[in-house]
Design a protein around this motif. Structure first.
Motif, PDB file in Angstrom:
ATOM      1  N   CYS A   1      49.384  45.065  28.979  1.00  0.00           N
ATOM      2  CA  CYS A   1      50.327  45.178  27.593  1.00  0.00           C
ATOM      3  C   CYS A   1      50.346  43.573  27.120  1.00  0.00           C
ATOM      4  CB  CYS A   1      51.522  44.941  28.495  1.00  0.00           C
ATOM      5  SG  CYS A   1      51.904  46.297  29.326  1.00  0.00           S
ATOM      6  N   LYS A   2      49.845  42.583  27.359  1.00  0.00           N
ATOM      7  CA  LYS A   2      49.310  41.636  26.906  1.00  0.00           C
ATOM      8  C   LYS A   2      48.116  41.112  26.064  1.00  0.00           C
ATOM      9  CE  LYS A   2      51.389  38.515  30.823  1.00  0.00           C
ATOM     10  NZ  LYS A   2      51.399  37.286  31.863  1.00  0.00           N
ATOM     11  N   GLY A   3      47.316  42.359  25.977  1.00  0.00           N
ATOM     12  CA  GLY A   3      46.656  42.375  24.983  1.00  0.00           C
ATOM     13  C   GLY A   3      44.906  41.996  25.534  1.00  0.00           C
ATOM     14  N   ASN A   4      45.281  41.317  26.964  1.00  0.00           N
ATOM     15  CA  ASN A   4      44.353  41.545  27.479  1.00  0.00           C
ATOM     16  C   ASN A   4      42.856  42.583  27.793  1.00  0.00           C
ATOM     17  OD1 ASN A   4      45.175  38.740  27.534  1.00  0.00           O
ATOM     18  ND2 ASN A   4      46.272  38.993  30.149  1.00  0.00           N
ATOM     19  N   THR A   5      41.880  41.690  27.297  1.00  0.00           N
ATOM     20  CA  THR A   5      40.410  43.041  28.118  1.00  0.00           C
ATOM     21  C   THR A   5      40.295  42.905  29.479  1.00  0.00           C
ATOM     22  OG1 THR A   5      38.570  41.205  27.038  1.00  0.00           O
ATOM     23  CG2 THR A   5      39.401  42.200  25.266  1.00  0.00           C
ATOM     24  N   ILE A   6      39.753  44.074  29.616  1.00  0.00           N
ATOM     25  CA  ILE A   6      38.853  43.826  31.428  1.00  0.00           C
ATOM     26  C   ILE A   6      38.508  42.830  31.665  1.00  0.00           C
ATOM     27  CG2 ILE A   6      37.450  44.942  33.161  1.00  0.00           C
ATOM     28  CD1 ILE A   6      38.496  48.297  31.816  1.00  0.00           C
ATOM     29  N   PRO A   7      37.534  41.772  31.126  1.00  0.00           N
ATOM     30  CA  PRO A   7      36.594  40.891  31.590  1.00  0.00           C
ATOM     31  C   PRO A   7      37.385  39.463  31.672  1.00  0.00           C
ATOM     32  CG  PRO A   7      35.313  42.215  30.364  1.00  0.00           C
ATOM     33  CD  PRO A   7      36.241  42.503  29.795  1.00  0.00           C
ATOM     34  N   GLU A   8      38.519  39.778  30.921  1.00  0.00           N
ATOM     35  CA  GLU A   8      39.870  38.468  31.320  1.00  0.00           C
ATOM     36  C   GLU A   8      41.105  38.918  32.180  1.00  0.00           C
ATOM     37  OE1 GLU A   8      40.403  37.362  26.106  1.00  0.00           O
ATOM     38  OE2 GLU A   8      41.110  39.320  26.631  1.00  0.00           O
ATOM     39  N   ILE A   9      40.861  40.225  32.354  1.00  0.00           N
ATOM     40  CA  ILE A   9      41.942  40.701  33.462  1.00  0.00           C
ATOM     41  C   ILE A   9      40.938  40.152  34.707  1.00  0.00           C
ATOM     42  CG2 ILE A   9      42.847  42.573  34.586  1.00  0.00           C
ATOM     43  CD1 ILE A   9      43.419  43.489  31.614  1.00  0.00           C
ATOM     44  N   ALA A  10      40.037  40.240  34.854  1.00  0.00           N
ATOM     45  CA  ALA A  10      39.107  39.923  36.191  1.00  0.00           C
ATOM     46  C   ALA A  10      39.019  38.945  36.130  1.00  0.00           C
ATOM     47  CB  ALA A  10      38.237  41.311  36.001  1.00  0.00           C
ATOM     48  N   GLU A  11      38.486  37.422  35.308  1.00  0.00           N
ATOM     49  CA  GLU A  11      38.636  36.288  34.988  1.00  0.00           C
ATOM     50  C   GLU A  11      40.346  35.904  35.824  1.00  0.00           C
ATOM     51  OE1 GLU A  11      37.546  32.375  32.911  1.00  0.00           O
ATOM     52  OE2 GLU A  11      37.008  34.351  31.908  1.00  0.00           O
TER      53      GLU A  11
ATOM     54  N   HIS B   1      42.111  37.543  37.376  1.00  0.00           N
ATOM     55  CA  HIS B   1      42.961  37.896  38.792  1.00  0.00           C
ATOM     56  C   HIS B   1      41.755  37.460  39.764  1.00  0.00           C
ATOM     57  CE1 HIS B   1      45.502  41.246  36.960  1.00  0.00           C
ATOM     58  NE2 HIS B   1      45.896  39.653  36.684  1.00  0.00           N
ATOM     59  N   HIS B   2      40.498  37.064  39.131  1.00  0.00           N
ATOM     60  CA  HIS B   2      39.518  36.913  40.622  1.00  0.00           C
ATOM     61  C   HIS B   2      38.508  37.702  40.591  1.00  0.00           C
ATOM     62  CE1 HIS B   2      41.181  32.487  39.509  1.00  0.00           C
ATOM     63  NE2 HIS B   2      41.910  32.761  39.354  1.00  0.00           N
ATOM     64  N   VAL B   3      38.774  38.731  40.398  1.00  0.00           N
ATOM     65  CA  VAL B   3      37.798  40.224  40.753  1.00  0.00           C
ATOM     66  C   VAL B   3      36.739  40.047  39.934  1.00  0.00           C
ATOM     67  CG1 VAL B   3      40.161  40.887  42.131  1.00  0.00           C
ATOM     68  CG2 VAL B   3      39.598  41.311  39.592  1.00  0.00           C
ATOM     69  N   ALA B   4      35.949  41.070  40.209  1.00  0.00           N
ATOM     70  CA  ALA B   4      35.277  41.659  39.110  1.00  0.00           C
ATOM     71  C   ALA B   4      35.539  42.795  38.733  1.00  0.00           C
ATOM     72  CB  ALA B   4      33.721  42.133  40.704  1.00  0.00           C
ATOM     73  N   PRO B   5      34.674  42.525  37.086  1.00  0.00           N
ATOM     74  CA  PRO B   5      35.136  43.477  35.902  1.00  0.00           C
ATOM     75  C   PRO B   5      34.590  45.204  36.816  1.00  0.00           C
ATOM     76  CG  PRO B   5      33.895  42.306  35.353  1.00  0.00           C
ATOM     77  CD  PRO B   5      33.678  41.471  36.928  1.00  0.00           C
TER      78      PRO B   5
ATOM     79  N   VAL C   1      38.349  45.889  38.533  1.00  0.00           N
ATOM     80  CA  VAL C   1      39.520  46.292  37.589  1.00  0.00           C
ATOM     81  C   VAL C   1      39.266  47.678  37.021  1.00  0.00           C
ATOM     82  CG1 VAL C   1      40.339  45.371  34.847  1.00  0.00           C
ATOM     83  CG2 VAL C   1      39.584  43.487  36.701  1.00  0.00           C
ATOM     84  N   ARG C   2      38.230  47.556  36.227  1.00  0.00           N
ATOM     85  CA  ARG C   2      37.343  49.075  35.956  1.00  0.00           C
ATOM     86  C   ARG C   2      38.778  50.240  37.230  1.00  0.00           C
ATOM     87  NH1 ARG C   2      33.065  46.667  33.719  1.00  0.00           N
ATOM     88  NH2 ARG C   2      33.070  46.044  32.199  1.00  0.00           N
ATOM     89  N   THR C   3      38.544  49.937  37.971  1.00  0.00           N
ATOM     90  CA  THR C   3      39.286  50.975  39.281  1.00  0.00           C
ATOM     91  C   THR C   3      40.584  51.366  39.295  1.00  0.00           C
ATOM     92  OG1 THR C   3      36.759  50.988  40.419  1.00  0.00           O
ATOM     93  CG2 THR C   3      38.562  52.017  41.922  1.00  0.00           C
ATOM     94  N   GLN C   4      40.660  50.247  38.544  1.00  0.00           N
ATOM     95  CA  GLN C   4      42.306  49.777  38.842  1.00  0.00           C
ATOM     96  C   GLN C   4      42.747  50.523  37.410  1.00  0.00           C
ATOM     97  OE1 GLN C   4      42.825  45.351  38.875  1.00  0.00           O
ATOM     98  NE2 GLN C   4      43.193  45.845  40.926  1.00  0.00           N
ATOM     99  N   VAL C   5      42.319  50.396  36.680  1.00  0.00           N
ATOM    100  CA  VAL C   5      42.952  51.229  35.533  1.00  0.00           C
ATOM    101  C   VAL C   5      42.284  52.065  35.534  1.00  0.00           C
ATOM    102  CG1 VAL C   5      42.819  50.824  32.966  1.00  0.00           C
ATOM    103  CG2 VAL C   5      42.408  49.368  33.660  1.00  0.00           C
TER     104      VAL C   5
END
Length: 233
Positions: free
Chosen positions: A167-177, A179-183, A186-190
């Motif tokens: 919702c904040k407009g963050n990309t998957i790589p930005e979310i991963a960084e 949240h300190h997890v691998a991209p 995040v894709r699995t969570q999406v």
């Protein structure tokens, strides 16, 4: 804060019209209740007269005025935080008083506040002209309905945080960084988000989130205002 005792809300419904039943019920609504209803909307709302004097401001509008980033209240008068912003507000008010709805964008380098000026008085009415000013929502992820949406669809805490980040407009790589997890995580969570909400894409998910009811969080900051004794007339 303004209280219901400080406000005297006037209505101009005519019980003799075809909508007399619903209008009559609304006209009899307690002023304090109506003010509380406005405070629950996740958009700042101001009512001003033909001299730019504030007649009412809901909770989020009071917060916007207190931060003074885009709009301020000086001597009960709505102004912009800069000369340019004030000129834009005055221009929009002038046209709104003529019955024309206006949209104004107050822009800073990395932020923007959009104001919609909506006439509340007809040109032939004799009452003091008034204009409703609606403020754009600054952060959709702070809408209480987003968190309720996550709970309704049984999202895990980590999936909810991913939803908020989207919702904040963050990309998957930005979310991963952040949240300190691998991209790939995040894709699995999406993917889980899409499956649980029935959305076929992130775009559809964001469209659905943006259409949620505009509910304000129950945890509100107390915003002291110098003009709290002002009455709505």
């Amino acid at each position: 804060m303004w209280t219901s005792q400080d406000l005297a809300f006037k209505t101009s419904f005519n019980p003799g019209t075809s909508t007399s039943t619903s209008a009559g019920r609304f006209a009899g609504m307690d002023a304090g209740l109506l003010m509380r209803m406005m405070d629950e909307i996740d958009h700042g709302m101001l009512v001003i007269d033909d001299q730019s004097r504030l007649r009412h401001a809901n909770h989020l509008a009071r917060h916007a005025l207190a931060t003074s980033r885009f709009i301020v209240c000086h001597g009960q008068t709505l102004m912009g935080s800069s000369v340019e912003f004030t000129q834009q507000i005055d221009h929009a008010l002038k046209h709104a008083l003529k019955g024309h709805r206006q949209l104004v964008a107050l822009k800073e380098p990395e932020c923007e506040l959009t104001l919609a000026f909506v006439p509340l008085s007809h040109a032939l009415e004799t009452d003091t002209p008034s204009v409703l000013v609606l403020l754009s929502r600054q952060n959709a992820c702070e809408n209480l309905a987003v968190r309720m949406y996550a709970r309704t669809h049984q999202l895990s805490p980590s999936e909810e945080q991913v939803l908020i980040s989207l919702c904040k407009g963050n990309t998957i790589p930005e979310i991963a960084e952040s949240h300190h997890v691998a991209p790939s995580t995040v894709r699995t969570q999406v993917k889980a988000l899409r499956n649980k909400t029935g959305c076929h894409s992130i775009r559809m998910l964001m469209l659905r989130v943006n259409s949620l009811p505009p509910m304000v969080s129950a945890l509100r900051a107390i915003v002291p205002m110098e003009h709290n004794d002002m009455a709505l007339v």
